[in-house]
Every structure is written in structure tokens, then in C-alpha cells.
Design an enzyme around this catalytic site. Structure first.
Site, PDB file in Angstrom:
ATOM      1  N   THR A 197       0.864  -1.180   0.000  1.00  0.00           N
ATOM      2  CA  THR A 197       0.000   0.000   0.000  1.00  0.00           C
ATOM      3  C   THR A 197       0.896   1.224   0.000  1.00  0.00           C
ATOM      4  OG1 THR A 197      -1.653  -1.208   1.274  1.00  0.00           O
ATOM      5  CG2 THR A 197      -1.873   1.186   1.196  1.00  0.00           C
ATOM      6  N   LYS A 236      -7.037   1.638  -3.214  1.00  0.00           N
ATOM      7  CA  LYS A 236      -6.642   1.090  -1.899  1.00  0.00           C
ATOM      8  C   LYS A 236      -6.686   2.179  -0.819  1.00  0.00           C
ATOM      9  CE  LYS A 236      -4.938  -1.552   1.261  1.00  0.00           C
ATOM     10  NZ  LYS A 236      -5.877  -2.370   2.038  1.00  0.00           N
ATOM     11  N   LYS A 272       0.151   5.713   8.078  1.00  0.00           N
ATOM     12  CA  LYS A 272       0.781   5.927   6.755  1.00  0.00           C
ATOM     13  C   LYS A 272      -0.294   6.097   5.671  1.00  0.00           C
ATOM     14  CE  LYS A 272       1.495   2.175   4.806  1.00  0.00           C
ATOM     15  NZ  LYS A 272       1.336   1.098   3.891  1.00  0.00           N
TER      16      LYS A 272
HETATM   17  P1  NAP Z   1       5.106  -5.636   7.920  1.00  0.00           P
HETATM   18  O1  NAP Z   1       4.785  -6.893   8.613  1.00  0.00           O
HETATM   19  O2  NAP Z   1       5.417  -4.406   8.721  1.00  0.00           O
HETATM   20  O3  NAP Z   1       6.314  -5.936   6.902  1.00  0.00           O
HETATM   21  C1  NAP Z   1       6.927  -4.890   6.191  1.00  0.00           C
HETATM   22  C2  NAP Z   1       7.897  -5.454   5.182  1.00  0.00           C
HETATM   23  O4  NAP Z   1       8.522  -4.339   4.499  1.00  0.00           O
HETATM   24  C3  NAP Z   1       9.035  -6.274   5.796  1.00  0.00           C
HETATM   25  O5  NAP Z   1       9.409  -7.284   4.898  1.00  0.00           O
HETATM   26  C4  NAP Z   1      10.140  -5.213   5.908  1.00  0.00           C
HETATM   27  O6  NAP Z   1      11.443  -5.746   5.932  1.00  0.00           O
HETATM   28  C5  NAP Z   1       9.933  -4.460   4.620  1.00  0.00           C
HETATM   29  N1  NAP Z   1      10.546  -3.133   4.680  1.00  0.00           N
HETATM   30  C6  NAP Z   1      10.163  -2.090   5.446  1.00  0.00           C
HETATM   31  N2  NAP Z   1      10.965  -1.020   5.224  1.00  0.00           N
HETATM   32  C7  NAP Z   1      11.885  -1.437   4.308  1.00  0.00           C
HETATM   33  C8  NAP Z   1      12.973  -0.788   3.666  1.00  0.00           C
HETATM   34  N3  NAP Z   1      13.287   0.491   3.918  1.00  0.00           N
HETATM   35  N4  NAP Z   1      13.707  -1.504   2.760  1.00  0.00           N
HETATM   36  C9  NAP Z   1      13.381  -2.797   2.496  1.00  0.00           C
HETATM   37  N5  NAP Z   1      12.352  -3.465   3.066  1.00  0.00           N
HETATM   38  C10 NAP Z   1      11.617  -2.775   3.965  1.00  0.00           C
HETATM   39  O7  NAP Z   1       3.944  -5.176   6.940  1.00  0.00           O
HETATM   40  P2  NAP Z   1       2.726  -6.026   6.382  1.00  0.00           P
HETATM   41  O8  NAP Z   1       1.622  -6.007   7.379  1.00  0.00           O
HETATM   42  O9  NAP Z   1       3.205  -7.289   5.792  1.00  0.00           O
HETATM   43  O10 NAP Z   1       2.247  -5.013   5.206  1.00  0.00           O
HETATM   44  C11 NAP Z   1       2.986  -4.891   3.993  1.00  0.00           C
HETATM   45  C12 NAP Z   1       2.232  -3.885   3.114  1.00  0.00           C
HETATM   46  O11 NAP Z   1       0.906  -4.365   2.868  1.00  0.00           O
HETATM   47  C13 NAP Z   1       2.062  -2.501   3.739  1.00  0.00           C
HETATM   48  O12 NAP Z   1       2.122  -1.531   2.726  1.00  0.00           O
HETATM   49  C14 NAP Z   1       0.668  -2.555   4.355  1.00  0.00           C
HETATM   50  O13 NAP Z   1       0.093  -1.275   4.466  1.00  0.00           O
HETATM   51  C15 NAP Z   1      -0.048  -3.422   3.348  1.00  0.00           C
HETATM   52  N6  NAP Z   1      -1.180  -4.212   3.850  1.00  0.00           N
HETATM   53  C16 NAP Z   1      -1.125  -4.824   5.063  1.00  0.00           C
HETATM   54  C17 NAP Z   1      -2.222  -5.552   5.507  1.00  0.00           C
HETATM   55  C18 NAP Z   1      -2.236  -6.236   6.852  1.00  0.00           C
HETATM   56  O14 NAP Z   1      -3.323  -6.571   7.322  1.00  0.00           O
HETATM   57  N7  NAP Z   1      -1.109  -6.473   7.495  1.00  0.00           N
HETATM   58  C19 NAP Z   1      -3.362  -5.664   4.715  1.00  0.00           C
HETATM   59  C20 NAP Z   1      -3.378  -5.058   3.453  1.00  0.00           C
HETATM   60  C21 NAP Z   1      -2.284  -4.327   3.041  1.00  0.00           C
HETATM   61  P3  NAP Z   1      12.112  -6.194   7.349  1.00  0.00           P
HETATM   62  O15 NAP Z   1      11.539  -7.543   7.653  1.00  0.00           O
HETATM   63  O16 NAP Z   1      13.552  -6.226   7.031  1.00  0.00           O
HETATM   64  O17 NAP Z   1      11.742  -5.140   8.363  1.00  0.00           O
END
Ligand code: NAP
Length: 297
Positions: free
Chosen positions: A112, A187, A255
Site C-alpha cells: 500500500t 486502496k 501511513k
Molecule cells: P510488515 O509486517 O510491517 O512488513 C513490512 C515489510 O517491508 C518487511 O518485509 C520489511 O522488511 C519491509 N521493509 C520495510 N521497510 C523497508 C525498507 N526500507 N527496505 C526494504 N524493506 C523494507 O507489513 P505487512 O503487514 O506485511 O504489510 C505490507 C504492506 O501491505 C504494507 O504496505 C501494508 O500497508 C499493506 N497491507 C497490510 C495488511 C495487513 O493486514 N497487514 C493488509 C493489506 C495491506 P524487514 O523484515 O527487514 O523489516
């Protein structure tokens, strides 16, 4: 012999041999990449923090040391990372995607993020002969595990159709909305409603509790009435169990509301939600979105 894997159309019987790359092994990325492995695709993974790849490596994924190496080995690369900063680094860092030959590749960004960063990265991809799709998702960890996400796509029609079999593994629907950034815009709109739902549920529970209504009773009524939905069910259970471990981290809605605001969302409800979640973010950034209830009286 070129040192990259040329893109093969997916409407061949060898579809399962398409080499897939996955960047971003957070709460969503792990189950999503896991579903592609279960479906029989060869999947290579990269994550900033390598330890998070362990479970997928056990399931058969291959590890690579950088986005550049990943794009060299694979035909389609998915991104599922936090935000615009992460996307920018993955494309533009020294060993980023753009440092390698991209010709014929498809990059699918399911994070997102802003429509703006998608437009910038799509332009850079196009200059190098690659396609870029923004394809963010609705649904959380449970839907990611089940392969029942709702996928909203921006970008050209042809690459969208080429990766559709992969979308079919990850989600229950994938709808193309228009040019690059259209998926991101949809989104952000949906997540502004998510913020209002979360805040509305939290305020409703607090109000009822303050009136002497048992929270379990209130939730039972809600979940059997016209306002019942999957979100209320899951987040209601979290409130009852006092379990605020993040499925969707509160920092991510801050965010998303910030991005929506930049795109022009200035309504009174959205402004109130943004201010409330922003204030909650100081203490509760890593907890679930519904932990916002802890900031209400
Ligand atoms: P998360 O658990 O916080 O994981 C974030 C991922 O991004 C990790 O792999 C992290 O790597 C990587 N990352 C963050 N900063 C980085 C950087 N500067 N360089 C390289 N990698 C980086 O997030 P998530 O919940 O999986 O969500 C991922 C995306 O999907 C987000 O945009 C979120 O808004 C969206 N989303 C989430 C959900 C939900 O329910 N969780 C639902 C729909 C959409 P590290 O492991 O090294 O920190």
C-alpha cells in the site's frame, strides 16, 4: 546465453515453471509467497532482514542476496513492503532492481503506497523494457493465508492478464481499474473507510461499556445484526481477548491516511480519524489498528 530468465507467456502448459521473485517477508508477504510455493511455482525470496525467510526456505523457497540478483533470476517479481521509502530503496539502491537488466520482466507492487511512487517506478521500468503493476490488496493476514485477498490493479492490461494466474493463487478477485496508480488510489479510498470502521467500532464499544453493557453482549448483537462483517467479528474478538498483536499494524493506517490526505482526502471524518490514529501512533505503532480503543475513554 543471457544471464537473465526471459519472460515466458503464462498461457502455456509450463506456467508453473515461471520463476517468481518475492521481496518483503512481513505479516502479509510470508503467507502470500507461501501460497505461490504451495501452488507449485519456483519462488526466490529477498528480505532486508534475512531471518524472516527461514520458514519459507523450509517450504522450498530459494534465498537471494539482493533485489538485483532476484530480478536476474526471475520473470515476475512481487513487492510486499511497508511504504514508499521501502519501494524507493528496493528499486534504486546500489543492488536494487533497477541496477540490473529488466527487459521483459514484470514487477508487481502489492504494497500500500502512493500513486505517485508507482508512477515514478513504472516510468523507470518502462525505460528499461519492463512492466510495472500496482496491485495492492484488501484483506489481512487471514485472507493472505487463505489466498482470498481482493486485488486492485493499476497498469497495462497485457501484463495484468499475464500475471492473472498468479493473482488467482493470491486472491479471490483481481480487478484492473485503469492506468498506473489506479490500484493505489482505490486502496487508499478503501483504507480510509477501514480507519473509520476501526474507530467507529472502538467508540461504539467504549460507549456501550460506559453505559453498563457487557462488551461480549454488544459484540454478539453486532455480529448477528445488519452491521455484522468480517472486520467487526475479527476485531471484536481481539477486543474481547484484550489481544492487540498486530495483524494490520496501527502505524500502517497512519501511513495510509497520510497518503490519502496528500491525495486530497480532507473530509471531517477522515481528518478526525487521522488525528486520532496519529496520536495513538506514539504509543501503539506496532500494535493492531484496533488498539486505538486503548486511547478512548
Ligand atoms: P510488515 O509486517 O510491517 O512488513 C513490512 C515489510 O517491508 C518487511 O518485509 C520489511 O522488511 C519491509 N521493509 C520495510 N521497510 C523497508 C525498507 N526500507 N527496505 C526494504 N524493506 C523494507 O507489513 P505487512 O503487514 O506485511 O504489510 C505490507 C504492506 O501491505 C504494507 O504496505 C501494508 O500497508 C499493506 N497491507 C497490510 C495488511 C495487513 O493486514 N497487514 C493488509 C493489506 C495491506 P524487514 O523484515 O527487514 O523489516
Amino acid at each position: 546465453m543471457p544471464n537473465f530468465v526471459a519472460f515466458q507467456p503464462f498461457n502455456t502448459t509450463k506456467m508453473e515453471q515461471t520463476q517468481i521473485g518475492w521481496i518483503g517477508l512481513g505479516k502479509m508477504g510470508i503467507p502470500m509467497a507461501g501460497n505461490l510455493i504451495k501452488a507449485g511455482y519456483p519462488v526466490s525470496v529477498y528480505n532486508r532482514n534475512q531471518a524472516k525467510a527461514d520458514a519459507l526456505l523450509q517450504e522450498g523457497a530459494a534465498w537471494v542476496d539482493s533485489p538485483a540478483e532476484l530480478i536476474q533470476k526471475t520473470a515476475v517479481v512481487f513487492l510486499m513492503v511497508s511504504d514508499d521509502v521501502a519501494v524507493n530503496e528496493i528499486f534504486n539502491a546500489e543492488n536494487g532492481l533497477l541496477s540490473n537488466n529488466l527487459s521483459g520482466k514484470i514487477i508487481v507492487n502489492m504494497s500500500t503506497v502512493s500513486p505517485q511512487i508507482s508512477k515514478e517506478m513504472a516510468e523507470l521500468c518502462q525505460q528499461k523494457g519492463a512492466s510495472y503493476l500496482d496491485a495492492p490488496v484488501s484483506g489481512s493476514v487471514k485472507q493472505a493465508q487463505e489466498g482470498s485477498l481482493v486485488i486492485m490493479v493499476g497498469g497495462e492490461e497485457e501484463p495484468t492478464e499475464q500475471v492473472r494466474p498468479l493473482f488467482d493463487v493470491l486472491g479471490k478477485m483481481a480487478l484492473r481499474l485503469g492506468p498506473t496508480g489506479a490500484g493505489n488510489a482505490a486502496k487508499l479510498a478503501i483504507n480510509s473507510l477501514l480507519a473509520l470502521y476501526a474507530l467507529g467500532l472502538a467508540e461504539t464499544v467504549v460507549f456501550a461499556r460506559n453505559q453498563g453493557v457487557q462488551v461480549a453482549d454488544l459484540l454478539q448483537l453486532l455480529n448477528n445484526g445488519a452491521l455484522s462483517n468480517v472486520f467487526t467479528k475479527i476485531k471484536g474478538d481481539a477486543i474481547l481477548q484484550d489481544n492487540y498483536e498486530a495483524a494490520f499494524a496501527l502505524k500502517h493506517i497512519v501511513k495510509d491516511l497520510g497518503l490519502a490526505k496528500k491525495e486530497g482526502l480532507q473530509s471531517p471524518l477522515a481528518q478526525t480519524a487521522f488525528a486520532t490514529f496519529e496520536a495513538a501512533n506514539n504509543q501503539l505503532a506496532e500494535e493492531d489498528i484496533i488498539a486505538v480503543i486503548k486511547t478512548l475513554d
